[in-house]
Design a protein around this motif. Structure first.
Motif, PDB file in Angstrom:
ATOM      1  N   GLU A   1      38.780  51.892  38.284  1.00 13.48           N
ATOM      2  CA  GLU A   1      39.631  50.765  38.094  1.00 13.48           C
ATOM      3  C   GLU A   1      40.299  50.159  39.157  1.00 13.48           C
ATOM      4  O   GLU A   1      40.329  50.802  40.248  1.00 13.48           O
ATOM      5  N   PHE A   2      40.350  48.637  38.716  1.00 17.05           N
ATOM      6  CA  PHE A   2      41.574  47.857  39.322  1.00 17.05           C
ATOM      7  C   PHE A   2      42.292  47.108  39.257  1.00 17.05           C
ATOM      8  O   PHE A   2      42.033  47.349  38.098  1.00 17.05           O
ATOM      9  N   ALA A   3      43.267  46.427  39.782  1.00 14.62           N
ATOM     10  CA  ALA A   3      44.167  45.500  39.477  1.00 14.62           C
ATOM     11  C   ALA A   3      44.667  44.797  40.712  1.00 14.62           C
ATOM     12  O   ALA A   3      45.022  45.900  41.351  1.00 14.62           O
ATOM     13  N   PHE A   4      44.928  43.460  41.226  1.00 19.42           N
ATOM     14  CA  PHE A   4      45.452  43.041  41.687  1.00 19.42           C
ATOM     15  C   PHE A   4      46.286  41.350  41.672  1.00 19.42           C
ATOM     16  O   PHE A   4      45.765  40.832  40.415  1.00 19.42           O
ATOM     17  N   GLU A   5      47.095  41.373  41.937  1.00 16.93           N
ATOM     18  CA  GLU A   5      48.050  39.255  41.816  1.00 16.93           C
ATOM     19  C   GLU A   5      46.751  38.413  42.792  1.00 16.93           C
ATOM     20  O   GLU A   5      46.421  39.041  43.588  1.00 16.93           O
ATOM     21  N   SER A   6      46.689  37.013  41.994  1.00 18.72           N
ATOM     22  CA  SER A   6      46.137  36.329  42.781  1.00 18.72           C
ATOM     23  C   SER A   6      46.333  35.645  41.856  1.00 18.72           C
ATOM     24  O   SER A   6      47.388  35.609  40.846  1.00 18.72           O
ATOM     25  N   PRO A   7      46.205  34.172  43.305  1.00 17.24           N
ATOM     26  CA  PRO A   7      46.831  33.154  42.518  1.00 17.24           C
ATOM     27  C   PRO A   7      46.154  32.815  41.391  1.00 17.24           C
ATOM     28  O   PRO A   7      44.934  32.470  41.648  1.00 17.24           O
ATOM     29  N   ILE A   8      46.285  31.391  40.785  1.00 14.46           N
ATOM     30  CA  ILE A   8      46.438  31.304  38.901  1.00 14.46           C
ATOM     31  C   ILE A   8      44.750  29.781  39.439  1.00 14.46           C
ATOM     32  O   ILE A   8      44.907  29.211  40.685  1.00 14.46           O
ATOM     33  N   GLY A   9      44.045  30.038  38.519  1.00 14.39           N
ATOM     34  CA  GLY A   9      43.398  28.972  38.692  1.00 14.39           C
ATOM     35  C   GLY A   9      41.264  29.902  38.754  1.00 14.39           C
ATOM     36  O   GLY A   9      41.748  30.594  38.555  1.00 14.39           O
ATOM     37  N   MET A  10      40.531  28.772  38.996  1.00 15.76           N
ATOM     38  CA  MET A  10      39.139  29.610  38.883  1.00 15.76           C
ATOM     39  C   MET A  10      39.004  30.279  39.835  1.00 15.76           C
ATOM     40  O   MET A  10      39.075  29.679  40.510  1.00 15.76           O
ATOM     41  N   GLN A  11      38.764  31.390  40.061  1.00 16.27           N
ATOM     42  CA  GLN A  11      38.634  32.221  41.987  1.00 16.27           C
ATOM     43  C   GLN A  11      37.655  32.602  42.012  1.00 16.27           C
ATOM     44  O   GLN A  11      36.781  33.012  40.223  1.00 16.27           O
TER      45      GLN A  11
ATOM     46  N   THR B   1      29.848  38.359  43.328  1.00 19.44           N
ATOM     47  CA  THR B   1      30.879  37.653  43.837  1.00 19.44           C
ATOM     48  C   THR B   1      30.761  37.362  41.610  1.00 19.44           C
ATOM     49  O   THR B   1      30.201  36.970  40.842  1.00 19.44           O
ATOM     50  N   VAL B   2      32.268  37.666  41.297  1.00 22.27           N
ATOM     51  CA  VAL B   2      32.445  37.183  39.679  1.00 22.27           C
ATOM     52  C   VAL B   2      33.375  35.834  40.534  1.00 22.27           C
ATOM     53  O   VAL B   2      34.197  35.822  41.458  1.00 22.27           O
ATOM     54  N   GLU B   3      33.257  34.866  39.084  1.00 24.88           N
ATOM     55  CA  GLU B   3      33.724  33.812  38.977  1.00 24.88           C
ATOM     56  C   GLU B   3      35.785  34.475  37.419  1.00 24.88           C
ATOM     57  O   GLU B   3      34.495  34.493  36.745  1.00 24.88           O
ATOM     58  N   VAL B   4      36.311  33.631  38.323  1.00 19.56           N
ATOM     59  CA  VAL B   4      37.431  34.484  36.678  1.00 19.56           C
ATOM     60  C   VAL B   4      38.283  32.971  36.288  1.00 19.56           C
ATOM     61  O   VAL B   4      39.259  32.704  37.749  1.00 19.56           O
ATOM     62  N   GLU B   5      38.634  33.284  35.743  1.00 27.00           N
ATOM     63  CA  GLU B   5      40.109  32.359  35.860  1.00 27.00           C
ATOM     64  C   GLU B   5      40.733  33.100  35.334  1.00 27.00           C
ATOM     65  O   GLU B   5      41.244  33.909  34.595  1.00 27.00           O
ATOM     66  N   ILE B   6      42.582  32.791  36.544  1.00 30.00           N
ATOM     67  CA  ILE B   6      43.645  33.999  36.385  1.00 30.00           C
ATOM     68  C   ILE B   6      44.854  32.504  36.032  1.00 30.00           C
ATOM     69  O   ILE B   6      44.746  31.386  36.713  1.00 30.00           O
ATOM     70  N   ILE B   7      45.505  33.550  34.962  1.00 31.65           N
ATOM     71  CA  ILE B   7      46.193  32.638  34.556  1.00 31.65           C
ATOM     72  C   ILE B   7      47.333  32.906  34.744  1.00 31.65           C
ATOM     73  O   ILE B   7      47.516  34.218  34.525  1.00 31.65           O
TER      74      ILE B   7
END
Lengths: 782, 312
Positions: A41-51, A64-70
């Motif tokens: 498992e992992f977790a960290f803060e990220s800037p918002i938007g499609m990342q 490489t995975v693309e995730v929308e960070i809200i």
């Protein structure tokens, strides 16, 4: 600021089991990321938007995975990494302007992984480069696809970049191999073919990009101790030492994250007895310049590097840092051997220079990502080289380099990837040997702007176009403008089959050394040529990359055919360049020698035969054929002041063998093979082979040198090469071998033997390569 | 008795009875730096000891060597033209000093009047220059022996120094001479000025157009004096031999002049003196006892001595 953040959380598995210690990093800013825990498992803060996030683990295909960070939300993903079944097909290119899978690239590139660097106990980076198909290192001078001959390392026609910034000495354009932190290399990428748009000037025939490692999420400590010796040469008469011919050394690396600070510290100490002894001239030779002792020929080197990167908590789009590297090195530059028999491992009187080098670089940088995902980066390098040399050859230079770059994917504008930038280089040189411009102080300023756009069509076609404009200002007066372009296309024909075509231009501005060197060592001089014109080149090629998998055998095959053309090629030629004969009777001079071309093909096959889990057979096999020919065999490009009528310099008149129009100092056929068998990830046995066909053509002056020195009756040491060239230098096949055993998880012990057969061999005229060296290595990594 | 022995010794050695100045080490028996690049006959100099400094001298080819192929004694001097980056350095030997230069057109030999190492004194007026040579030229090349009697400084080529010249003798040959061959050339006197030195040069090639590979050997170089001194006759012109009854002196090639013949034994005793020999063959009485005798012939102020062996 803090409100524009979300959290990326997830679990990484291999389909069944959790992957422990995998790296998850933000693509735009790799300083942001986390390692998976015992449960994957992992977790960290990220800037918002499609990342986009890069998920990597040793032995797995990087994904490489693309995730929308809200904003203020937790975005969750389950990520499945595939095992390294096809890892060789999917090397991620790290130094190019975009992160692209190598199979989708429009240019030819070879990638060297750090594992090979470690396994071969690489003490200086050029020795590992020599294993690269299509790249030969001739006494420190890189040759890509036969794009250059031999000019004693001055004015490299291959760009050498460390972390995307040039690492050639400012005044002479000489690669400073020993200075590159070999213990801290993430990856080496070799671009074949003119690459000046992306790699800047001097990438006339190609470029070598070295990427240093950044701290991973977990702290890493590596210590590597080694000790070895040179074997006695096969011809015992050529054995010159009585003491122990040692090579000892240690290198280390430590990297970790401390809150918002990333730290890398590395260093090296190397003590080298050396395999070339001091000159021992004949009884009538007067040598007051190089009457060194054998002890003076020994080398000692110490290097320390540190990298600091900071990402402030309150401004997560900003990272900045500084890398610094300093080295003290005392060594020698040997220009020629004493003779071709018992003196082959000794230096020629007057033909060796002792060097005390202090070299350092300081690289500050700042990266900033906008909300919309644009990347701005500003990076700079101050590279300072102070070479204290014997025979009054000392030189000092400072290179100041700065580059601003903007990178963005314009999703709304046809999804175009766009990169643009501007860079400047200011080189200041002080040396009594560069006085051809009338002053011992010289400077070259460079200003350039560049852009490249990449566009993917129909998920199958990658198009790429780049442009660069350069302006050079020499000693504040002479100004040269140049434009360079490149273009390429890569088509995915089927899954695993990619076809590419590309065209690129190269441009190289002569260095201060080539233009203004004016010095004298012993009898002969080196003469300035302030009128030297820049070299240009273009390269066109077509290549095919085919991945394959037959049961347990998998890998890729890459083949390319290419044609390069060079204009105003600079060579180093002997003649009577002083009409008064006052400075020196005769000597060398850098000259534009006209136009030439190289056609050829590259083929490499690399892959793995997986016997069972953790037991595999790895192979990299490369073959390179070139046909380098002059386009102007009769063109008289210079006339000298030869007494009793000037000498005319053309390809024909300066070649030892001009019949086939082959350029000088080129190997038409080269084979490079590396094989490794890994048993249960504990025992590894490997071997490398390098084959070079005979050099077809040399400078004709060598005949004169032999005759003149032989005729002096012993007052000059006889120069002897042609007999060796005719009889002993027909082909060169070199074998290396290595065996290593890993134990107790963190420890590894290895035996590495270079030149296993202890052959006496020479690649460039009058210089012998090392005899067998045997090295015992202990590595600790945790 | 002692005096007579001395005379005999002089006669035997050179056939010349003279107090006049000679060149030094002319039979090239004495050598310096043997085995090294500066191997040169004592009192002579070649291009590796030129005045050009160590850079040019050390890169200059060694064109002068000691040879055991000699005319008399143990050694002769061997000169060879050698190429340096396509420029031919002429095989050169001088009793003065060479001036080395990258450009053969600027090379010369000279008398350094200020340093006795590089000059040979000459206040006399020799009549001719003689010696022995062998020559293996590359086609079209020319060997040379030249002597300049001069005052003060002098160069050869003259380059503005000819005002100091008093006399010059010059011998050249283009033909192959595979066995020892004699040359003899007279001095041409330009004026009656007093001289201080003599500058001799021998070469294996034709100065600026010399060809690499031409080889010349020289041995037994001599200056011959006339009138005041005793000069040498050409031995080839006079044949002395003995038959069972008499000594025969063949003067067929000579016009009749005042020819005087003297016969000595090895103790220097004059056994016979005949004035006014005539053209053609002259017959003399043989001595009674067996042994070596010397026949001394004076003609027109010149003199020659020949050995004969009497075995009754």
């Amino acid at each position: 600021m803090a409100q524009n953040k979300g959290v990326f959380k997830g679990v990484v598995t291999d389909g069944k089991e959790p992957v422990i210690g995998a790296n998850v990093q933000l693509l735009l800013d790799k300083s942001k990321g986390a390692a998976t825990n015992f449960d994957g498992e992992f977790a960290f803060e990220s800037p918002i938007g499609m990342q986009k996030f890069i998920v990597s683990f040793i032995g797995m295909i990087t994904d490489t995975v693309e995730v929308e960070i809200i904003k203020d939300m937790i975005s969750t993903r389950k990520i499945v990494l595939q095992s390294n079944a096809e890892i060789l097909q999917s090397v991620e290119v790290k130094v190019g302007k975009f992160d692209t899978d190598i199979k989708d690239m429009t240019i030819s590139m070879e990638v060297i992984r750090p594992s090979l660097i470690e396994n071969k106990n690489t003490r200086s980076v050029e020795t590992i480069l020599d294993q690269t198909p299509g790249l030969n290192i001739m006494d420190g001078e890189p040759q890509i696809r036969g794009g250059s001959g031999f000019t004693f390392g001055v004015g490299s026609k291959v760009a050498v970049l460390v972390d995307d910034m040039p690492m050639l000495s400012g005044d002479a354009g000489r690669p400073e191999w020993g200075f590159i932190p070999v213990e801290n290399i993430d990856q080496i990428e070799v671009v074949k073919g003119a690459a000046s748009v992306l790699s800047g000037a001097s990438a006339l025939s190609g470029a070598i990009h070295i990427k240093t490692a950044e701290p991973g999420v977990k702290p890493l400590t590596k210590v590597n101790l080694y000790s070895g010796f040179y074997s006695s040469p096969k011809d015992t008469a050529a054995m010159w030492w009585e003491d122990y011919p040692y090579v000892h050394g240690i290198n280390f690396l430590h990297s970790r994250k401390i809150k918002n600070l990333d730290l890398v510290v590395g260093g090296l100490m190397n003590l080298d007895h050396g395999y070339i002894g001091a000159p021992k001239p004949g009884p009538f030779v007067q040598d007051s310049i190089t009457n060194f002792s054998d002890d003076q020929m020994k080398s000692n080197k110490g290097r320390l590097n540190i990298g600091l990167r900071y990402h402030p908590k309150k401004m997560e789009r900003l990272t900045f840092g500084v890398n610094a590297n300093v080295m003290y090195n005392n060594t020698n530059m040997t220009l020629a051997w004493l003779d071709d028999t018992s003196g082959i491992y000794r230096a020629y009187p007057g033909g060796v220079i002792l060097q005390n080098q202090l070299i350092y670089n300081i690289d500050p940088y700042v990266n900033y990502f906008t909300k919309k995902g644009m990347k701005h980066s500003l990076k700079a390098r101050w590279l300072s080289t102070d070479n204290e040399m014997s025979a009054n050859q000392s030189n000092f230079s400072d290179v100041f380099y700065a580059d601003y770059q903007f990178k963005h994917v314009f999703e709304k504008v046809y999804d175009i990837k766009f990169v643009a930038g501007a860079s400047t280089t200011q080189t200041n040189s002080i040396s009594q040997i560069y006085t051809g411009g009338g002053d011992s102080t010289n400077s070259v300023g460079n200003y350039s702007g560049y852009f490249q756009i990449d566009k993917k069509l129909l998920e199958r076609v990658n198009l790429s176009f780049g442009f660069r404009g350069e302006n050079y200002i020499l000693n504040d007066t002479i100004s040269n403008l140049a434009t360079i372009m490149r273009g390429g296309m890569n088509i995915k024909i089927t899954e695993g089959t990619n076809f590419r075509v590309s065209y690129g231009q190269g441009y190289r501005y002569p260095t201060i050394a080539e233009r203004f060197i004016r010095t004298r060592v012993g009898t002969f001089g080196v003469f300035d040529n302030p009128d030297l014109k820049p070299e240009t080149s273009w390269n066109v090629e077509a290549g095919l990359r085919q991945g394959f998998k037959f049961g347990k055998l998998m890998g890729y095959l890459d083949a390319a055919v290419f044609k390069q053309e060079y204009q105003n090629t600079i060579e180093y030629l002997f003649g009577f360049w002083d009409p008064t004969y006052q400075f020196a009777i005769a000597g060398f001079k850098f000259l534009n020698t006209g136009n030439s071309q190289v056609v050829g093909l590259d083929a490499s096959i690399a892959g793995q035969y997986k016997v069972e889990k953790k037991t595999a057979f790895n192979f990299i096999i490369g073959y390179n054929y070139i046909l380098p020919t002059t386009l102007q065999p009769d063109e008289v490009f210079a006339e000298d002041f030869k007494p009793g009528g000037s000498g005319e310099f053309s390809y024909n008149s300066t070649s030892l063998d001009s019949a086939q129009k082959i350029l000088k100092y080129r190997f038409l056929h080269t084979f490079k093979v590396d094989l490794e068998y890994v048993y249960r990830e504990k025992l590894a046995i490997g071997t490398s082979a390098r084959y070079f066909s005979k050099i077809e053509n040399l400078d004709r002056a060598i005949i004169d040198f032999e005759e003149v020195t032989a005729n002096t009756g012993g007052s000059l040491q006889e120069i002897r090469y042609l007999d060796y060239y005719e009889n002993y230098n027909n082909v060169n096949l070199m074998l290396d071998a290595r065996i290593s055993y890993s134990f107790l998880k963190h420890h590894k012990i290895a035996l590495v033997v270079s030149n296993l057969l202890n052959r006496t061999y020479s690649l460039r005229p009058l210089k012998v390569e090392p005899m067998r060296t045997t090295m015992l290595q202990y590595s600790l990594k945790f | 008795m002692v005096r007579n022995l001395l005379i005999a010794a002089v006669l035997i050695q050179g056939g010349i009875c003279s107090a006049q100045q000679q060149l030094e080490n002319t039979s090239f028996e004495n050598w310096q730096n043997v085995g090294g690049p500066e191997e040169e006959p004592t009192e002579w100099s070649s291009i590796k000891t030129s005045d050009a400094g160590s850079f040019i001298n050390s890169s200059a080819p060694q064109v002068c060597e000691r040879s055991t192929d000699s005319h008399t004694g143990s050694y002769s001097v061997r000169l060879e033209n050698k190429s340096v980056f396509g420029i031919v350095a002429t095989g050169t030997l001088t009793n003065g000093r060479a001036h080395g230069d990258t450009n053969p057109e600027n090379g010369y030999v000279f008398t350094d009047a200020t340093d006795s190492q590089w000059n040979t004194a000459m206040t006399d007026k020799p009549d001719s220059l003689v010696g022995w040579f062998k020559y293996a030229p590359v086609s079209g090349d020319k060997a040379k022996v030249e002597a300049i009697i001069h005052s003060g400084a002098a160069q050869n080529p003259e380059n503005g120094t000819s005002g100091n010249f008093v006399a010059k003798a010059r011998f050249t040959t283009t033909a192959t001479a595979s066995s020892w061959t004699r040359f003899s050339v007279p001095f041409t006197y330009f004026n009656a000025n007093a001289s201080t030195h003599i500058l001799v040069v021998m070469t294996a090639g034709d100065s600026t157009i010399a060809k690499a590979g031409s080889v010349a050997y020289f041995d037994d170089i001599e200056l011959v004096y006339n009138v005041v001194g005793v000069n040498e006759l050409d031995l080839n012109d006079i044949k002395v031999f003995n038959n069972s009854q008499r000594i025969c002196v063949d003067l067929s090639s000579k016009n009749s002049y005042e020819i005087t013949l003297k016969l000595f034994d090895l103790q220097g005793r004059e056994l016979l003196k005949v004035n006014n020999l005539t053209k053609g063959i002259n017959y003399l009485e043989k001595p009674k006892s067996n042994g070596v005798y010397l026949v001394n012939i004076s003609l027109d102020g010149k003199m020659v001595t020949k050995k004969i062996v009497i075995n009754n």
